[in-house]
Design an enzyme around this catalytic site. Structure first.
Site, PDB file in Angstrom:
ATOM      1  CB  ALA A  15      -0.954  -0.008   1.192  1.00 17.61           C
ATOM      2  N   GLY A  16       1.996   1.196  -0.691  1.00 11.74           N
ATOM      3  CA  GLY A  16       2.733   2.414  -0.965  1.00 11.74           C
ATOM      4  C   GLY A  16       2.121   3.111  -2.176  1.00 11.74           C
ATOM      5  CB  SER A  44      10.013   3.535   0.877  1.00 10.02           C
ATOM      6  OG  SER A  44      10.795   2.532   1.488  1.00 10.02           O
ATOM      7  CD1 TRP A  47       7.959   6.661   6.207  1.00  7.37           C
ATOM      8  CD2 TRP A  47      10.011   5.952   6.719  1.00  7.37           C
ATOM      9  NE1 TRP A  47       7.858   5.859   7.319  1.00  7.37           N
ATOM     10  CE2 TRP A  47       9.092   5.414   7.655  1.00  7.37           C
ATOM     11  CE3 TRP A  47      11.364   5.649   6.843  1.00  7.37           C
ATOM     12  CZ2 TRP A  47       9.498   4.582   8.687  1.00  7.37           C
ATOM     13  CZ3 TRP A  47      11.757   4.811   7.878  1.00  7.37           C
ATOM     14  CH2 TRP A  47      10.834   4.284   8.791  1.00  7.37           C
ATOM     15  CB  ALA A  48       9.477   9.963  -0.503  1.00  8.46           C
ATOM     16  N   GLY A  50      12.202  14.319  -0.671  1.00 11.81           N
ATOM     17  CA  GLY A  50      12.556  15.258  -1.730  1.00 11.81           C
ATOM     18  C   GLY A  50      11.391  15.714  -2.576  1.00 11.81           C
ATOM     19  CD  GLU A 116      15.677  16.413  -4.790  1.00 11.48           C
ATOM     20  OE1 GLU A 116      15.921  15.237  -5.147  1.00 11.48           O
ATOM     21  OE2 GLU A 116      14.788  16.701  -3.969  1.00 11.48           O
ATOM     22  CG  HIS A 232      19.984   9.511   0.788  1.00 11.35           C
ATOM     23  ND1 HIS A 232      20.653  10.590   1.335  1.00 11.35           N
ATOM     24  CD2 HIS A 232      18.979  10.032   0.049  1.00 11.35           C
ATOM     25  CE1 HIS A 232      20.059  11.710   0.946  1.00 11.35           C
ATOM     26  NE2 HIS A 232      19.040  11.401   0.162  1.00 11.35           N
ATOM     27  NE  ARG A 278      19.663  10.719  -3.920  1.00 12.06           N
ATOM     28  CZ  ARG A 278      18.401  10.414  -3.679  1.00 12.06           C
ATOM     29  NH1 ARG A 278      17.987   9.168  -3.824  1.00 12.06           N
ATOM     30  NH2 ARG A 278      17.555  11.334  -3.292  1.00 12.06           N
ATOM     31  CG  HIS A 337      17.551   6.336  -0.021  1.00 14.12           C
ATOM     32  ND1 HIS A 337      16.719   6.745   0.997  1.00 14.12           N
ATOM     33  CD2 HIS A 337      17.206   7.084  -1.107  1.00 14.12           C
ATOM     34  CE1 HIS A 337      15.913   7.704   0.567  1.00 14.12           C
ATOM     35  NE2 HIS A 337      16.170   7.914  -0.715  1.00 14.12           N
ATOM     36  NE  ARG A 372      15.703   6.347  -6.169  1.00 10.87           N
ATOM     37  CZ  ARG A 372      15.510   7.444  -5.436  1.00 10.87           C
ATOM     38  NH1 ARG A 372      14.907   8.492  -5.973  1.00 10.87           N
ATOM     39  NH2 ARG A 372      15.929   7.503  -4.196  1.00 10.87           N
ATOM     40  CB  SER A 377      11.885   6.590  -6.034  1.00  5.17           C
ATOM     41  OG  SER A 377      11.888   7.659  -5.108  1.00  5.17           O
ATOM     42  CG  LEU A 378       7.780   9.650  -4.062  1.00  3.74           C
ATOM     43  CD1 LEU A 378       7.501  10.994  -3.414  1.00  3.74           C
ATOM     44  CD2 LEU A 378       6.905   8.574  -3.425  1.00  3.74           C
TER      45      LEU A 378
END
Length: 506
Positions: A15-16, A44, A47-48, A50, A116, A232, A278, A337, A372, A377-378
């Site tokens: 359920a992300g 996750s 919790w993101a 950015g 970023e 990360h 990164r 991460h 990445r 990611s989102l």
């Protein structure tokens, strides 16, 4: 006794953002969402910090976003997938805004966007500086709970996959409120997250131990690029598990990395300094710490007195560890991460097993390559989650006999031993000796406790890291620091289990 449910629709496990987006997109097909944790917990996505990268401004374009994605991925990005992500990205962000996600806006009403690392443009849409994940998930969760075609079952732990002899996936086994339940369905979408819980130092929920990845591999699914784990650079080093995250947006706003003497060190490692990719920043911080110089993120000038308002999540985390980032640099360390690898899928989330789809961090679309790009990611979860949900909803029901693919449970003491070994031997810096030692431990743990999904996931990471005799993106081999030909890894679990096999990436 096992309860048996025939669900006339699709089952989404997780359920992300990927899972809930898949559920919404599957309409009007009936969707059963299974999640062990309550909504907005244990994933996750919530919790993101950015935000979401997308070409939303007049001076940006999807082609530029795709080019930055390809460049960051160190030669292994599927360019067609990167184009698809970048082209569908703006609509995905706007759709989330329409659901109520409160993205920051400029005075004119446009999306406020941050710069970023490795982005050529300021294209990261964010919420209150560092609260994008939670705000987006709250809006999507409300929409899912209101959707008449979706049923959400919390307290549901995935324990197996139902599979026909042909390989087709027919449903799942789960423990729901502690009771075993067998659920058949037209299709299954795995959105079970990454592998952060396999590492002793991680920024992700510890519950995410690669179990969807491990079960898919046990069922025979093709797995792509499992060796590529992103660390990360700036987890906050205050002895918490999981480690809080100091968002990359801080460096985008001008925060700098210094050692214990206050010396900026990133220019010694990369011409882009703090905004280097990164993997470069993570290795630089690792090197400074290993040399005894320490590493700190100094945001006193970049955020200063505005820190509590602009980055409230980071500010609260720092204070909880006795650090006031308005007055002192933040101690940082690299931490697991994000997993670039996962269950291999096509553009619609279909895996190599009919009836099984995957989306989000447990999937490997090829869009991230070896490293990445920040805040993709989102976006990937939203874009490819929706595509997976739509495709899964078109599957026809099957009626053939099936058996269950299950895994053993790994006791907590054994899991902790695995986590420490993964951070030590499959972390920021790797070599053959450490990876071999790690595989020996995995063998011993399997012999003692049986084959568990976390051990299968760990084996995939370690064995493919040992086989990739080069350094690329998030995978750095101290014994093979140069690059070889840019070839993706695609394997099945049996390929890792032939005695003495040393396979090449294929």
């Amino acid at each position: 006794m096992t309860e048996r449910i025939r669900h006339d629709g699709i089952v989404v496990v997780g359920a992300g953002l990927a899972g809930l987006t898949a559920a919404l997109a599957a309409a009007p097909a009936r969707v059963l969402v299974l999640t062990e944790a309550p909504l907005n917990a244990g994933c996750s996505s919530a919790w993101a910090q950015g935000g979401m990268a997308a070409a939303l401004s007049p001076d940006d374009a999807p082609e530029l976003h795709a080019a930055d994605t390809v460049a960051a991925g160190a030669g292994l990005v599927n360019a067609a997938m990167a184009r698809l992500l970048a082209e569908e990205g703006p609509a995905a962000v706007r759709a989330l805004a329409d659901l109520g996600a409160p993205f920051d806006r400029t005075e004119s009403g446009a999306f406020a966007q941050s710069l970023e690392a490795a982005h050529g443009k300021a294209r990261v849409a964010r919420v209150k500086g560092d609260q994008a994940g939670r705000a987006i998930m709250e809006a999507v969760s409300v929409a899912v709970l209101a959707a008449p075609h979706v049923q959400v079952r919390t307290g549901a732990k995935l324990t197996g996959l139902l599979q026909e002899e042909s390989g087709r996936i027919r449903g799942v086994l789960a423990l729901i409120d502690g009771r075993p339940v067998e659920i058949t369905a037209r299709a299954v979408v795995l959105a079970t997250g990454g592998v952060g819980g396999l590492y002793a130092i991680t920024t992700t929920p510890a519950e995410l131990k690669g179990e969807g990845l491990g079960l898919a591999a046990l069922a025979g699914a093709r797995i792509a690029d499992p060796e590529f784990v992103q660390f990360h650079p700036t987890a906050i080093d205050i002895a918490r598990d999981p480690a809080p995250l100091a968002t990359e947006a801080l460096r985008g706003e001008g925060a700098v990395l210094v050692n214990a003497d206050g010396e900026r060190f990133m220019d010694r490692y990369h011409p882009a300094g703090e905004l280097a990719p990164r993997d470069v920043v993570a290795r630089a911080i690792h090197a400074e710490r290993e040399a005894g110089r320490g590493a700190f993120l100094d945001a006193r000038e970049a955020a200063g007195k505005h820190f509590p308002d602009e980055f409230p999540t980071v500010f609260a985390a720092c204070l909880s560890g006795g650090v006031d980032p308005r007055k002192q640099p933040i101690p940082v360390t690299p931490a697991c991460h994000y997993h670039m690898g996962g269950i291999a899928t096509d553009a619609d989330g279909a895996t190599s097993l009919p009836g099984l789809f995957a989306a989000g961090e447990c999937a490997s679309t090829g869009v991230h390559g070896a490293n990445r790009l920040a805040s993709n990611s989102l976006l990937e979860a939203a874009v490819f989650g929706a595509r997976a949900g739509r495709a899964a909803a078109t599957q026809n029901d099957a009626k053939g006999p099936f058996t269950a693919v299950t895994a053993a449970e790994l006791p907590p003491v054994a899991l902790q031993a695995l986590r420490e070994a993964m951070s030590r031997d499959a972390g920021v810096i790797r070599d053959a000796a450490g990876l071999t030692r790690l595989l020996d431990l995995i063998d011993a743990l399997e012999a003692a406790h049986g084959r568990s999904a976390p051990l299968v996931a760990a084996r995939l990471v370690a064995a493919c890291a040992l086989a990739r005799r080069e350094s690329r993106g998030g995978h750095f081999r101290a014994d093979f620091p140069g690059r070889a030909e840019p070839v993706r890894t695609v394997v099945t679990l049996p390929a890792l289990e032939r005695p003495g096999l040393r396979f090449a990436a294929e």
